[in-house]
Design a protein around this motif. Sequence first.
Motif, PDB file in Angstrom:
ATOM      1  N   SER A 110     -20.615 126.241  64.466  1.00 41.54           N
ATOM      2  CA  SER A 110     -21.650 126.557  65.455  1.00 41.54           C
ATOM      3  C   SER A 110     -22.939 125.833  65.089  1.00 41.54           C
ATOM      4  O   SER A 110     -23.224 125.597  63.911  1.00 41.54           O
ATOM      5  CB  SER A 110     -21.882 128.072  65.522  1.00 41.54           C
ATOM      6  N   PHE A 111     -23.714 125.500  66.112  1.00 39.67           N
ATOM      7  CA  PHE A 111     -24.947 124.739  65.910  1.00 39.67           C
ATOM      8  C   PHE A 111     -26.029 125.289  66.845  1.00 39.67           C
ATOM      9  O   PHE A 111     -25.732 125.657  67.981  1.00 39.67           O
ATOM     10  CB  PHE A 111     -24.719 123.252  66.205  1.00 39.67           C
ATOM     11  N   TYR A 112     -27.274 125.299  66.360  1.00 38.19           N
ATOM     12  CA  TYR A 112     -28.330 125.883  67.185  1.00 38.19           C
ATOM     13  C   TYR A 112     -29.689 125.264  66.881  1.00 38.19           C
ATOM     14  O   TYR A 112     -29.886 124.582  65.862  1.00 38.19           O
ATOM     15  CB  TYR A 112     -28.403 127.393  66.961  1.00 38.19           C
ATOM     16  N   ARG A 113     -30.601 125.561  67.788  1.00 35.73           N
ATOM     17  CA  ARG A 113     -32.030 125.353  67.554  1.00 35.73           C
ATOM     18  C   ARG A 113     -32.747 126.666  67.850  1.00 35.73           C
ATOM     19  O   ARG A 113     -32.375 127.385  68.785  1.00 35.73           O
ATOM     20  CB  ARG A 113     -32.580 124.248  68.459  1.00 35.73           C
ATOM     21  N   HIS A 114     -33.769 126.939  67.035  1.00 37.73           N
ATOM     22  CA  HIS A 114     -34.533 128.167  67.223  1.00 37.73           C
ATOM     23  C   HIS A 114     -35.962 127.800  67.580  1.00 37.73           C
ATOM     24  O   HIS A 114     -36.639 127.095  66.830  1.00 37.73           O
ATOM     25  CB  HIS A 114     -34.510 129.011  65.951  1.00 37.73           C
ATOM     26  N   THR A 115     -36.391 128.268  68.737  1.00 35.27           N
ATOM     27  CA  THR A 115     -37.754 128.027  69.190  1.00 35.27           C
ATOM     28  C   THR A 115     -38.412 129.354  69.512  1.00 35.27           C
ATOM     29  O   THR A 115     -37.798 130.422  69.368  1.00 35.27           O
ATOM     30  CB  THR A 115     -37.762 127.117  70.438  1.00 35.27           C
ATOM     31  N   ALA A 116     -39.654 129.271  69.965  1.00 29.65           N
ATOM     32  CA  ALA A 116     -40.386 130.494  70.316  1.00 29.65           C
ATOM     33  C   ALA A 116     -39.700 131.255  71.433  1.00 29.65           C
ATOM     34  O   ALA A 116     -39.832 132.483  71.552  1.00 29.65           O
ATOM     35  CB  ALA A 116     -41.820 130.139  70.722  1.00 29.65           C
ATOM     36  N   SER A 117     -38.949 130.554  72.259  1.00 27.18           N
ATOM     37  CA  SER A 117     -38.262 131.207  73.380  1.00 27.18           C
ATOM     38  C   SER A 117     -36.898 131.759  73.001  1.00 27.18           C
ATOM     39  O   SER A 117     -36.228 132.369  73.829  1.00 27.18           O
ATOM     40  CB  SER A 117     -38.110 130.209  74.537  1.00 27.18           C
ATOM     41  N   GLY A 118     -36.467 131.527  71.759  1.00 27.14           N
ATOM     42  CA  GLY A 118     -35.190 132.081  71.306  1.00 27.14           C
ATOM     43  C   GLY A 118     -34.238 131.021  70.799  1.00 27.14           C
ATOM     44  O   GLY A 118     -34.637 129.886  70.487  1.00 27.14           O
ATOM     45  N   TYR A 119     -32.952 131.380  70.720  1.00 29.51           N
ATOM     46  CA  TYR A 119     -31.919 130.494  70.192  1.00 29.51           C
ATOM     47  C   TYR A 119     -31.232 129.733  71.326  1.00 29.51           C
ATOM     48  O   TYR A 119     -30.920 130.299  72.376  1.00 29.51           O
ATOM     49  CB  TYR A 119     -30.861 131.285  69.420  1.00 29.51           C
ATOM     50  N   VAL A 133     -30.042 119.422  64.755  1.00 26.57           N
ATOM     51  CA  VAL A 133     -29.742 120.817  65.048  1.00 26.57           C
ATOM     52  C   VAL A 133     -29.323 121.480  63.746  1.00 26.57           C
ATOM     53  O   VAL A 133     -28.962 120.803  62.777  1.00 26.57           O
ATOM     54  CB  VAL A 133     -28.619 120.976  66.115  1.00 26.57           C
ATOM     55  N   THR A 134     -29.365 122.802  63.718  1.00 27.86           N
ATOM     56  CA  THR A 134     -29.017 123.557  62.510  1.00 27.86           C
ATOM     57  C   THR A 134     -27.562 123.997  62.556  1.00 27.86           C
ATOM     58  O   THR A 134     -27.094 124.495  63.593  1.00 27.86           O
ATOM     59  CB  THR A 134     -29.926 124.792  62.370  1.00 27.86           C
ATOM     60  N   PHE A 135     -26.863 123.800  61.448  1.00 25.30           N
ATOM     61  CA  PHE A 135     -25.479 124.271  61.331  1.00 25.30           C
ATOM     62  C   PHE A 135     -25.496 125.779  61.141  1.00 25.30           C
ATOM     63  O   PHE A 135     -26.077 126.288  60.186  1.00 25.30           O
ATOM     64  CB  PHE A 135     -24.796 123.584  60.154  1.00 25.30           C
ATOM     65  N   GLY A 136     -24.884 126.498  62.075  1.00 23.81           N
ATOM     66  CA  GLY A 136     -24.902 127.965  62.047  1.00 23.81           C
ATOM     67  C   GLY A 136     -23.712 128.591  61.355  1.00 23.81           C
ATOM     68  O   GLY A 136     -23.492 129.794  61.456  1.00 23.81           O
ATOM     69  N   GLY A 137     -22.929 127.771  60.665  1.00 24.12           N
ATOM     70  CA  GLY A 137     -21.752 128.295  59.981  1.00 24.12           C
ATOM     71  C   GLY A 137     -20.533 128.306  60.881  1.00 24.12           C
ATOM     72  O   GLY A 137     -20.609 128.005  62.081  1.00 24.12           O
ATOM     73  N   VAL A 138     -19.408 128.633  60.294  1.00 24.10           N
ATOM     74  CA  VAL A 138     -18.161 128.735  61.048  1.00 24.10           C
ATOM     75  C   VAL A 138     -18.031 130.169  61.533  1.00 24.10           C
ATOM     76  O   VAL A 138     -17.998 131.104  60.731  1.00 24.10           O
ATOM     77  CB  VAL A 138     -16.955 128.331  60.178  1.00 24.10           C
ATOM     78  N   GLN A 139     -17.982 130.368  62.849  1.00 22.94           N
ATOM     79  CA  GLN A 139     -17.982 131.702  63.425  1.00 22.94           C
ATOM     80  C   GLN A 139     -16.875 131.838  64.461  1.00 22.94           C
ATOM     81  O   GLN A 139     -16.293 130.851  64.916  1.00 22.94           O
ATOM     82  CB  GLN A 139     -19.329 131.979  64.104  1.00 22.94           C
ATOM     83  N   LYS A 140     -16.604 133.080  64.833  1.00 21.86           N
ATOM     84  CA  LYS A 140     -15.635 133.348  65.891  1.00 21.86           C
ATOM     85  C   LYS A 140     -16.055 132.626  67.165  1.00 21.86           C
ATOM     86  O   LYS A 140     -17.221 132.639  67.547  1.00 21.86           O
ATOM     87  CB  LYS A 140     -15.552 134.852  66.157  1.00 21.86           C
ATOM     88  N   MET A 141     -15.086 131.979  67.809  1.00 22.93           N
ATOM     89  CA  MET A 141     -15.385 131.312  69.071  1.00 22.93           C
ATOM     90  C   MET A 141     -15.907 132.339  70.072  1.00 22.93           C
ATOM     91  O   MET A 141     -15.306 133.397  70.271  1.00 22.93           O
ATOM     92  CB  MET A 141     -14.134 130.643  69.644  1.00 22.93           C
ATOM     93  N   SER A 142     -17.029 132.002  70.723  1.00 25.09           N
ATOM     94  CA  SER A 142     -17.595 132.911  71.713  1.00 25.09           C
ATOM     95  C   SER A 142     -18.488 132.132  72.663  1.00 25.09           C
ATOM     96  O   SER A 142     -19.007 131.065  72.323  1.00 25.09           O
ATOM     97  CB  SER A 142     -18.405 134.017  71.031  1.00 25.09           C
ATOM     98  N   LYS A 143     -18.669 132.694  73.851  1.00 26.20           N
ATOM     99  CA  LYS A 143     -19.577 132.082  74.824  1.00 26.20           C
ATOM    100  C   LYS A 143     -21.011 132.124  74.319  1.00 26.20           C
ATOM    101  O   LYS A 143     -21.785 131.190  74.531  1.00 26.20           O
ATOM    102  CB  LYS A 143     -19.470 132.810  76.162  1.00 26.20           C
ATOM    103  N   SER A 144     -21.382 133.217  73.667  1.00 21.93           N
ATOM    104  CA  SER A 144     -22.762 133.377  73.227  1.00 21.93           C
ATOM    105  C   SER A 144     -23.163 132.320  72.207  1.00 21.93           C
ATOM    106  O   SER A 144     -24.321 131.904  72.154  1.00 21.93           O
ATOM    107  CB  SER A 144     -22.976 134.781  72.647  1.00 21.93           C
TER     108      SER A 144
END
Length: 860
Positions: free
Chosen positions: A579-588, A616-627
Motif C-alpha cells: 500500500s502507498f499513500y500521501r498524507h496532507t492536511a485534508s487527509g490520506y 509516496v510513502t510505503f504503507g506496508g503490506v496490508q489486506k487488499m481493500s478499497k479504502s
Amino acid sequence: MKPAYHHSDVEKSAQSYWDNHQTFKVADHVEGKENYYCLSMFPYPSGRLHMGHVRNYTIGDVMSRYMSMKGYNVLQPMGWDAFGMPAENAAIDNKVSPYEWTKKNIDYMKNQLKLLGFGFDWSREITTCEPSYYGWEQWLFTKLYEKGIIYRKNGIVNWDPIDQTVLANEQVIDGKGWRSGAEIERREIPMYYFRITDYAEELLDDLEALTDWPLQVKIMQKNWIGKSQGMEIGFPYEDGVMKVFTTRPDTLMGVSYVAVAPEHPIAQKAAQNNPQLQAFIEECKKGGTNEADIATQEKKGMATGAFVQHPITGEDLPVWVANYVIITYGEGAVMAVPAHDERDFEFATKYGLPIKPVIANNADDQSYSTWHAEYAEHGALINSGEFDGLTFDDAIAAIAKCLEAKQLGEIKTQYRLRDWGISRQRYWGCPIPIIHCECCGDVPVPEQDLPVVLPNDLIPDGSGNPLNKLDSFVNTTCPKCGAPARRETDTMDTFMDSSWYYARFASYDCQTAMLDERAEKWLPVDQYIGGIEHAILHLLYSRFFHKLMRDEGLLGDPAKAPKEPFKALLTQGMVISPSFYRHTASGYTWYNLDDVTPVVEDGQTTYILKADGQPVTFGGVQKMSKSKNNGVDPESIINEFGADTARLFMMFSAPPEQSLEWSVSGVEGAQRFLKRLWTFGYEWQDSLAKVVEFAPSHKASKDIRRVVHAELKKALFDYDRHQYNTVISACMKMLNALGELDDSEEAMYVRNEGFSIMLRLLYPIVPHIVHELWANIYHSKIEDQALPAVDESVLVLDEINYVVQVNGKLRGEFVIAASAPKEEVEAMALANEAAQRHLEGLNVLKVIVVPKKLVNIVAK
C-alpha cells in the motif's frame, strides 16, 4: 493443438464444453458413489469480485474437483446473500431500487465467477432477496413465534435521529452515525428476539465434536457464549428485590455500592424528580451499545439517592447510575466491590466511595491508593464476620447457604451470550410476518398468506424505513378478527438469511416445504470454506439455526439428524498487497501499486507516483481493500494472464490458511509454468497419444519414473491435507524430470505415464488447460478420469547410495545393490578408498550400519 498457449482460447473452449454438457449439474444420488458436499460461503453481491473471493472459491473448487476424481458425487452450489444495508445505502446514492442494483450486480459477478471456471451447480442458485427463499424463512418464523422461541420485547438500540434508523455497533463512530454524523441515542424500541440462550449449553458442548474445525474458531465461539459459574444475589429495597449476578460471591461482604444501567427501573424512578439525574441518563443514552466501547470508555456515574439493603448485614448501600452497566446483561445491575475489581476501584476512587478489603492478598501495597493486580486474586476472607478465614470454594458454599435461607441467593450459571435480536428498522430485508391488531395483539401471518412479499420498486431516501410510508404494504386486516390492522415494517437481520442457505441448496427447488428429504442426503456439509471474520456470528447463528430446524423435524428424525451443520471448516488467509499513500492536511490519499514506480538508490528503495514523479510513502503490506486502494481487479488478471494463471498463483503462493501476498512476478511465474506445460504437450503429443506397455530397464528412465511416483505419493498426501502449494511443486518437479527423457521407446512409456499423472494432479487446480490438453492428446474427457494411483514397486530402489563416516565425520560414499546384506555393506564401507586413508594407524572397534543411509566406522 496450437503450438503456443493462448489462455483466452483455451478457457473459452473448456467453459463452453462444461456449459453445453452441464458438467457440474449434480444428481442427488448416484449409484455406487458417496455424496460429498463442499460449500464456500456465498458472497454479498457488491458488484465486483475481489481477490478474497477468488481465493475462497478457488480453494473450494480445487477441493470439489479433487473429491470428484476420488469417486465422490460432489455438490458445489453457489448463491447470493442479497439483502442488507449496503444495498440500501447504494440505492440511496444511486437513486435506484435496491432490487435493481442487486440484480445487476449478481449478473455481473456471476459472469466473473464463470470466467474463473468454477464448477458450481448453477441450477441450484439461491438469491436470498427472492420470495421463493425468504418465504420459507417467514414460515419458520411463524412456527417458532407460536412456540415462544421467538418473542417480542423492548430492546436498547443505537438510534440515528437524522436518518431515523437503527444502526449496528460498527456503524457508530465516535458516538456519531457513520452516514449522518448525528449524535447517536440509546433508544428503547420493540424488537423480536430468538431464544438462542436456551441453546447456549448445547452450542458450547457440541464444539467438542467439531474435530475438523480450527481451534482458534472454536475458542472464539466458546468465549462469545461465555459460560460463567456464579451466584445470583438479591438486594432488597422498597419496591422489591434487585438481582445481580456475580462470579465473585466470596467478595459479597466488601460491597460498598451498587451500580445500575440508565434504563433500570430504580434509575428511571429516581430521575422523575431529579432533572440533573435525568440529564445524565440522557447523556448515557448517547453512548451507543457496543460492549467493547462501553468497557473502554471513561467511567461516569451519578447517585440516585436510592438505597438497597445488603442481603446479609442489612446495611444500606447507595444506588448509582453508571454508564458502564448494560441493561441487557443480567438485570442491568452490578454489585460493586472496589477493593477487588479494577473497574469498581476506578469508579469508587473517582467518586470517593468506600473501598472495603475482604480478601487477603499478596500485594506489597495495602493502601488501596492505586490499583494492583494482586487485589483481584482469590484468598482467605477477612473483614467478613462469620466468614473470616474461609477460602474461595468454602466461602461460596457458606454464603450460598446463608442467602438461600433468606431466599436472597442461589448458585447459577450465566452466559455472556444474549438472545438474538433480529429486528432491523430498514427496508431491504426479509419482512417480519407479524400483523398488529388493536384487539388481538401481535398475530403471525397465516401460512396460506405467506410469503409477505417485500415491494421491490421502492427507492429509499435515507429518511427512515420507506415501508412505513407505504400504505399498500402497512394497511391490512387482522387474520383473527378481520378488523383493520397494521403490518410489521421491521425486517429481519441478514444473518437470518445466511444461517440456513446451506440446507436450502439441497432442496433448492422444493415449493411445498422449507426442506425435503434431500437435505438428509447431503447434510451435514462435509467441507465449509470462508474467512475468519465469520468465525463468531455467522457460524454461531448457523449452528443455532441448524438445531432449530432439527428440532422442527426439518432434517428428518431429530434423534438421528446431524447435530451440526458443517463437519469440517477451513478459514482461508487474507490476500495482502503493498500500500502507498500521501498524507496532507485534508487527509490520506492512497495509491494503487500500478500507479507507483520503485526507485533504488544506494541500496534504498523509494516509491514515485507515475502521474507526477513525486514520492509516496510505503504503507506496508496490508489486506487488499478499497479504502487502501491496494486491490487488484481479478478481471484484469484473467484478461491479461488467464483464469488458470490466477488459480495457480493463488494455490501456489501460500497454504490456504495463511495470508497470501500479491506478487506480479509470482503471477508471471505461474503463467510461464503453464506455457511450459502446454509446449511440452504440443511437442510430444504424437508419442503421448500412443499407449506403450513397456517396463523401462535403463537406469535413467527408471530413475525418472521413480521421481514421478514419489512426487505423486507426496502430492496425494498433500491434497488430503489441503497443502496445494506442495502439490504444484510436485508437478513442477515431474515436468522437469520428464524433460530429461530421451526419445527412446521406453522413455516414451515413462513420458506418457508421467504426463498423464501430472495432468490428473493438476486438473483440480488449473482445469481449463488440462481439459484441452487431455482432450487433444488422449481424446477423452479429463472430467471422467480418476486420480492416478501410486505404483509402490517403482519406489523400491535397485541400488542404495551410502555415505561413509569415520568417527562420525563424512569421509566417502559408495553405491551397492539395495538387496545386499549387512555384512556386504560393512565390507564395502571398510574397503572404501577414502575411508581407508582416514583409518591408517587406527584399530576398527565397531561398524554401525544405518540401513539405506550411512555406515559409521568407529576406530581408535
